[in-house]
Design an enzyme around this catalytic site. Structure first.
Site, PDB file in Angstrom:
ATOM      1  N   TYR A 133       0.799  -1.217   0.000  1.00 27.24           N
ATOM      2  CA  TYR A 133       0.000   0.000   0.000  1.00 27.24           C
ATOM      3  C   TYR A 133       0.837   1.275   0.000  1.00 27.24           C
ATOM      4  O   TYR A 133       0.322   2.344  -0.341  1.00 27.24           O
ATOM      5  CB  TYR A 133      -0.985  -0.032   1.171  1.00 27.24           C
ATOM      6  CG  TYR A 133      -2.005  -1.125   0.969  1.00 27.24           C
ATOM      7  CD1 TYR A 133      -3.083  -0.943   0.108  1.00 27.24           C
ATOM      8  CD2 TYR A 133      -1.866  -2.368   1.587  1.00 27.24           C
ATOM      9  CE1 TYR A 133      -4.003  -1.953  -0.117  1.00 27.24           C
ATOM     10  CE2 TYR A 133      -2.775  -3.389   1.362  1.00 27.24           C
ATOM     11  CZ  TYR A 133      -3.840  -3.170   0.510  1.00 27.24           C
ATOM     12  OH  TYR A 133      -4.749  -4.172   0.276  1.00 27.24           O
ATOM     13  N   PHE A 423     -10.228  -3.360  10.886  1.00 30.89           N
ATOM     14  CA  PHE A 423     -11.378  -3.471   9.992  1.00 30.89           C
ATOM     15  C   PHE A 423     -10.909  -4.030   8.643  1.00 30.89           C
ATOM     16  O   PHE A 423      -9.724  -4.089   8.369  1.00 30.89           O
ATOM     17  CB  PHE A 423     -12.066  -2.122   9.789  1.00 30.89           C
ATOM     18  CG  PHE A 423     -11.159  -0.994   9.394  1.00 30.89           C
ATOM     19  CD1 PHE A 423     -10.870  -0.766   8.042  1.00 30.89           C
ATOM     20  CD2 PHE A 423     -10.586  -0.166  10.342  1.00 30.89           C
ATOM     21  CE1 PHE A 423     -10.028   0.273   7.662  1.00 30.89           C
ATOM     22  CE2 PHE A 423      -9.748   0.882   9.965  1.00 30.89           C
ATOM     23  CZ  PHE A 423      -9.471   1.108   8.632  1.00 30.89           C
TER      24      PHE A 423
END
Length: 423
Positions: A133, A423
């Site tokens: 990322y 999450f």
């Protein structure tokens, strides 16, 4: 963002839930029994779930899903106690049969453009593989401490904390979801998910048998000050027996607390269950009250790792949305190869805690006081990593002496950031 040849980007709804689960199961190497597979219906925001579909038989069976991702709607707490609309990126997976074809890059571009259209100035994530990322401009904005606490760990006493009420129960979204949401909405630590979508609560409280690894069902401990809930923790105990007796382990999956007294009371319970010898937990900010109140930090076996990653989607909106600790007037050249609308020279003018961020369109980039990549801007956004630290690491180029320290003081936070659940 161009979609690779032979594929198309599509929205998916609950009717394709099993296909989404199929892709992620292959991407992350897990298997969910048929009897538990329905959980995905409740935990994904289907109006914000996207996929890459095979459009050409040369690439596979036409109409099947090759990659998926979802975007949670969050409110993230930032310095100054404010809340910023956020796109929480999750469930990102590319089927192994379709890797190395640019599908992830296409999905990230799709995620960014749709998030910007919704007015979300930042995107956040927990990285399964951190190097991936960073290619797309995410910066490590928060770190967390993971600890192993022995039974009955000694904390420095805090008068009054023993008067707080503790309840321990089997976790239920119907009974405990509102309590968790209430506490989260009042937490002010940067990085906190302060506004939760229903799917987020369902995800936090998910309790699949395949994830238990021999542990009990998901339990919850709540702390109240009178009728007011002030702390929560989701945990599971696993009974084990050693040569000399009980040697069980407690795994705390997620937790949150309002203040030092609630923290001390909560962990006094979590680290002192009968038949348990150790409690394992994470999501501690480096300055968490529990760590500071340990009488023997060495015995806690503390390790530090990455926590929340932040991607700035709109430079001006994101920087103006947070609070500041000091005045400054600095020009910054931002490099952003993935979102070129962010690239250029920006003037960051801060007075009385408020920022005005404007593009200096006519400015020579070489004239900017500082130069940094959008990844470093994301890393500094929550105030955990400072501009000064990034400058010392030569990740920020200071062209005008003293301006790195000036911007660093302005963006600093008195409270270290952390996201208290994944999450």
């Amino acid at each position: 963002m161009t979609t690779p040849q032979g594929y198309r980007l599509v929205s998916v709804d609950q009717t394709r839930a099993s296909e989404v689960l199929h892709v992620d199961a292959f991407a992350f190497a897990f298997t969910v029994p048929d009897k538990d597979a329905g959980f995905i219906q409740d935990v994904l925001p289907w109006e914000r779930t996207r996929a890459v579909e095979v459009a050409d038989p040369v690439r596979g069976t036409e109409g099947t899903l090759a990659a998926v991702h979802a975007s949670f709607k969050f409110g993230t707490r930032v310095p100054g106690g404010r809340e910023v609309p956020t796109a929480g990126l999750s469930w990102v997976g590319v089927h192994p049969g379709h890797r190395r074809r640019g599908l992830l890059r296409a999905m990230i571009g799709d995620h960014f453009s749709r998030s910007l259209a919704r007015g979300e100035a930042i995107s956040t994530l927990f990285a399964a593989e951190t190097q991936i990322y960073q290619r797309f401009g995410y910066g490590m904005a928060a770190t967390e401490a993971r600890v192993q606490l022995g039974r009955g760990v000694e904390l420095r006493p805090l008068p009054g904390s023993e008067n707080l009420i503790v309840e321990v129960d089997s976790a239920s979204i119907e009974r405990h979801g509102p309590t968790i949401a209430s506490i989260q909405s009042r937490m002010t630590r940067p990085g906190t998910v302060s506004t939760l979508a229903p799917q987020t609560l369902a995800d936090v409280l998910m309790d699949l048998e395949i994830d238990r690894d021999g542990s009990e069902e998901l339990r919850i401990a709540t702390v109240r000050d009178g009728d007011d809930p002030v702390a929560w923790a989701l945990f599971q105990r696993k009974q084990e027996w050693g040569d000399t007796g009980p040697d069980g382990k407690v795994r705390v999956r997620a937790w949150g607390a309002l203040g030092a007294a609630a923290t001390v009371r909560l962990w006094g319970v979590l680290a002192d269950f009968d038949l348990m010898s150790a409690t394992h937990a994470g999501r501690f900010a480096p300055d968490d009250p529990l760590l500071l109140r340990l009488k023997d930090m060495r015995a806690a076996k503390i390790t530090l790792t990455d926590n929340l990653w932040v991607r700035i989607l709109d430079v001006a909106e994101a920087l103006e949305a947070r609070g500041y600790a000091a005045d400054c007037d600095v020009t910054v050249q931002v490099d952003d190869s993935f979102l070129p609308q962010n690239a250029g020279v920006w003037r960051v003018l801060v007075a009385a805690g408020e920022a005005k961020v404007t593009r200096e369109g006519a400015a020579d980039p070489a004239s900017a006081d500082l130069r940094l990549d959008v990844q470093e801007l994301g890393a500094a956004y929550l105030g955990g990593t400072t501009i000064t630290e990034l400058t010392r690491a030569q990740l920020v180029d200071e062209r005008t002496p003293g301006t790195a320290a000036e911007l660093s003081r302005a963006m600093a936070s008195d409270v270290k950031p952390v996201a208290n659940f994944g999450f």
